[in-house]
Design a protein around this motif. Structure first.
Motif, PDB file in Angstrom:
ATOM      1  N   GLU A   1       5.173  -1.619   7.801  1.00 49.65           N
ATOM      2  CA  GLU A   1       4.875  -1.379   6.393  1.00 49.65           C
ATOM      3  C   GLU A   1       5.831  -0.348   5.803  1.00 49.65           C
ATOM      4  N   GLY A   2       5.999   0.766   6.509  1.00 47.54           N
ATOM      5  CA  GLY A   2       6.893   1.811   6.041  1.00 47.54           C
ATOM      6  C   GLY A   2       8.337   1.352   5.966  1.00 47.54           C
ATOM      7  N   ARG A   3       8.779   0.636   6.981  1.00 50.78           N
ATOM      8  CA  ARG A   3      10.160   0.132   6.959  1.00 50.78           C
ATOM      9  C   ARG A   3      10.355  -0.852   5.810  1.00 50.78           C
ATOM     10  N   ASN A   4       9.375  -1.734   5.597  1.00 49.18           N
ATOM     11  CA  ASN A   4       9.490  -2.702   4.503  1.00 49.18           C
ATOM     12  C   ASN A   4       9.482  -2.024   3.140  1.00 49.18           C
ATOM     13  N   ALA A   5       8.877  -0.836   3.073  1.00 53.43           N
ATOM     14  CA  ALA A   5       8.858  -0.077   1.813  1.00 53.43           C
ATOM     15  C   ALA A   5      10.114   0.757   1.621  1.00 53.43           C
ATOM     16  N   GLY A   6      10.989   0.807   2.626  1.00 51.19           N
ATOM     17  CA  GLY A   6      12.220   1.587   2.515  1.00 51.19           C
ATOM     18  C   GLY A   6      12.050   3.056   2.841  1.00 51.19           C
ATOM     19  N   MET A   7      11.073   3.379   3.696  1.00 47.88           N
ATOM     20  CA  MET A   7      10.772   4.768   4.045  1.00 47.88           C
ATOM     21  C   MET A   7      11.228   5.096   5.458  1.00 47.88           C
TER      22      MET A   7
ATOM     23  N   MET B   1       0.831  -1.207   0.000  1.00 48.25           N
ATOM     24  CA  MET B   1       0.000   0.000   0.000  1.00 48.25           C
ATOM     25  C   MET B   1       0.866   1.257   0.000  1.00 48.25           C
ATOM     26  N   ALA B   2       1.905   1.256   0.810  1.00 44.59           N
ATOM     27  CA  ALA B   2       2.791   2.419   0.856  1.00 44.59           C
ATOM     28  C   ALA B   2       3.436   2.651  -0.504  1.00 44.59           C
ATOM     29  N   LEU B   3       3.866   1.591  -1.168  1.00 42.89           N
ATOM     30  CA  LEU B   3       4.503   1.736  -2.472  1.00 42.89           C
ATOM     31  C   LEU B   3       3.497   2.137  -3.550  1.00 42.89           C
ATOM     32  N   GLN B   4       2.243   1.720  -3.403  1.00 43.55           N
ATOM     33  CA  GLN B   4       1.223   2.187  -4.343  1.00 43.55           C
ATOM     34  C   GLN B   4       1.024   3.689  -4.217  1.00 43.55           C
ATOM     35  N   ASN B   5       1.102   4.219  -2.982  1.00 45.51           N
ATOM     36  CA  ASN B   5       1.085   5.663  -2.801  1.00 45.51           C
ATOM     37  C   ASN B   5       2.237   6.319  -3.553  1.00 45.51           C
ATOM     38  N   VAL B   6       3.425   5.715  -3.478  1.00 48.15           N
ATOM     39  CA  VAL B   6       4.590   6.253  -4.180  1.00 48.15           C
ATOM     40  C   VAL B   6       4.310   6.347  -5.676  1.00 48.15           C
ATOM     41  N   ILE B   7       3.709   5.297  -6.216  1.00 46.08           N
ATOM     42  CA  ILE B   7       3.389   5.284  -7.646  1.00 46.08           C
ATOM     43  C   ILE B   7       2.369   6.368  -7.976  1.00 46.08           C
ATOM     44  N   GLU B   8       1.293   6.427  -7.208  1.00 45.96           N
ATOM     45  CA  GLU B   8       0.217   7.364  -7.521  1.00 45.96           C
ATOM     46  C   GLU B   8       0.643   8.815  -7.316  1.00 45.96           C
ATOM     47  N   LEU B   9       1.570   9.050  -6.392  1.00 42.94           N
ATOM     48  CA  LEU B   9       2.053  10.408  -6.140  1.00 42.94           C
ATOM     49  C   LEU B   9       3.195  10.796  -7.068  1.00 42.94           C
ATOM     50  N   GLY B  10       3.725   9.822  -7.803  1.00 41.33           N
ATOM     51  CA  GLY B  10       4.814  10.122  -8.726  1.00 41.33           C
ATOM     52  C   GLY B  10       6.111  10.477  -8.042  1.00 41.33           C
ATOM     53  N   VAL B  11       6.399   9.826  -6.923  1.00 32.49           N
ATOM     54  CA  VAL B  11       7.620  10.102  -6.166  1.00 32.49           C
ATOM     55  C   VAL B  11       8.778   9.304  -6.765  1.00 32.49           C
ATOM     56  N   MET B  12       9.909   9.979  -6.993  1.00 27.46           N
ATOM     57  CA  MET B  12      11.055   9.333  -7.630  1.00 27.46           C
ATOM     58  C   MET B  12      11.922   8.547  -6.651  1.00 27.46           C
ATOM     59  N   ASP B  13      11.985   8.977  -5.395  1.00 27.00           N
ATOM     60  CA  ASP B  13      12.935   8.417  -4.438  1.00 27.00           C
ATOM     61  C   ASP B  13      12.201   8.000  -3.168  1.00 27.00           C
ATOM     62  N   VAL B  14      12.028   6.704  -2.989  1.00 22.86           N
ATOM     63  CA  VAL B  14      11.309   6.196  -1.816  1.00 22.86           C
ATOM     64  C   VAL B  14      12.027   6.596  -0.528  1.00 22.86           C
ATOM     65  N   ALA B  15      13.337   6.737  -0.576  1.00 23.92           N
ATOM     66  CA  ALA B  15      14.104   7.093   0.610  1.00 23.92           C
ATOM     67  C   ALA B  15      13.816   8.504   1.102  1.00 23.92           C
ATOM     68  N   ARG B  16      13.084   9.281   0.323  1.00 25.24           N
ATOM     69  CA  ARG B  16      12.676  10.618   0.754  1.00 25.24           C
ATOM     70  C   ARG B  16      11.218  10.627   1.241  1.00 25.24           C
ATOM     71  N   CYS B  17      10.609   9.453   1.349  1.00 25.13           N
ATOM     72  CA  CYS B  17       9.233   9.341   1.833  1.00 25.13           C
ATOM     73  C   CYS B  17       9.214   9.092   3.339  1.00 25.13           C
ATOM     74  N   VAL B  18       8.163   9.574   3.977  1.00 25.57           N
ATOM     75  CA  VAL B  18       7.986   9.392   5.418  1.00 25.57           C
ATOM     76  C   VAL B  18       6.629   8.744   5.655  1.00 25.57           C
ATOM     77  N   LYS B  19       6.632   7.613   6.310  1.00 22.46           N
ATOM     78  CA  LYS B  19       5.393   6.915   6.664  1.00 22.46           C
ATOM     79  C   LYS B  19       5.038   7.250   8.105  1.00 22.46           C
ATOM     80  N   VAL B  20       3.868   7.850   8.312  1.00 18.42           N
ATOM     81  CA  VAL B  20       3.395   8.225   9.643  1.00 18.42           C
ATOM     82  C   VAL B  20       2.269   7.282  10.015  1.00 18.42           C
ATOM     83  N   ASP B  21       2.333   6.656  11.194  1.00 17.44           N
ATOM     84  CA  ASP B  21       1.316   5.666  11.549  1.00 17.44           C
ATOM     85  C   ASP B  21       1.198   5.543  13.067  1.00 17.44           C
TER      86      ASP B  21
END
Length: 249
Positions: A173-179, A145-165
């Motif tokens: 989930e966020g750690r497994n996505a590399g965020m 789900m987190a990575l689908q957000n990355v796709i839909e938001l058009g983010v180039m670098d997952v390492a610049r994403c922050v998962k808040v939960d």
């Protein structure tokens, strides 16, 4: 606490079977079908289930409970849709910094379809919304789900994403996505506060809850744990500095 009580009610309604609020809260953050399946696999519940029904809980049983849960959840979510205080201020700040906002949830799509308009009416409109039953691989703690957000938001670098939960599975989930991950200690189901309960709680009571929830979120490898979404800007500033120093999640 809204979803937690509904799990108790769904078990009771579907099979006249009792679970406790503490048991129901255990897998909070997972997709709801998976949550029920996990409860059925919990040793204490599984033992009582076998004693009552003579065999382990089956996937069919899980689906019966889930079918009881869904209308209860959709009806109840409308009564508990108020934004956490400070949310809109943080959203405004993120927009000013051109930070894109996505949402992924343990709620299935029918619940999100009921909830999203209520949030929008209060000014919160994520640019992407992914529900727990949208994707074939499944939901948390997997990264999908987190990575689908990355796709839909058009983010180039997952390492610049922050998962808040507010849940351990959401942090995983966020750690497994590399965020980067930020846990919320006092404003979610792990804490169990209503807004009125939070406002009425003493500092000692809040500290006790904070320590308990922080330990659970840190065990899930949260990079930061804050009290509520209102405290997010400080965590984002710290993450920004670490990125500038060349660090990755």
């Amino acid at each position: 606490m809204m979803s937690t009580t509904i799990f108790v009610e769904a078990f009771k309604q579907a099979f006249d079977f009792d679970i406790t609020l503490a048991e129901a809260r255990g897998p909070m953050g997972m997709g709801k079908w998976d949550h029920i399946r996990t409860l059925g696999n919990t040793p204490a519940i599984a033992e009582r289930w076998v004693a009552r029904f003579g065999q382990p809980m089956s996937d069919t049983d899980v689906s019966v409970i889930y079918d009881a849960f869904m209308p209860l959840q959709i009806a109840e979510v409308k009564e508990h849709a108020a934004l956490i205080p400070g949310t809109l201020d943080v959203v405004t700040l993120l927009k000013e910094q051109q930070i894109r906002i996505g949402s992924c949830s343990g709620y299935p799509r029918p619940v999100m379809e009921a909830l999203a308009p209520l949030a929008a009416a209060q000014g919160f409109v994520p640019q992407s919304i992914v529900a727990s039953d949208d994707l074939e691989p499944g939901s948390r703690p997997g990264p999908w789900m987190a990575l689908q957000n990355v796709i839909e938001l058009g983010v180039m670098d997952v390492a610049r994403c922050v998962k808040v939960d507010d849940s351990a599975p959401g942090i995983e989930e966020g750690r497994n996505a590399g965020m980067w991950t930020v846990g919320l200690a006092l404003s979610g189901n792990e804490a169990g506060f209503t807004l009125d309960g939070f406002l009425a709680a003493s500092e000692d009571e809040k500290q006790h809850v904070r320590q308990r929830v922080e330990a659970r979120l840190k065990a899930a490898s949260a990079h930061y744990v804050i009290d509520t979404i209102a405290d997010l800007p400080g965590a984002l500033q710290a993450i920004g500095q670490r990125l500038a120093d060349g660090e990755k999640p």
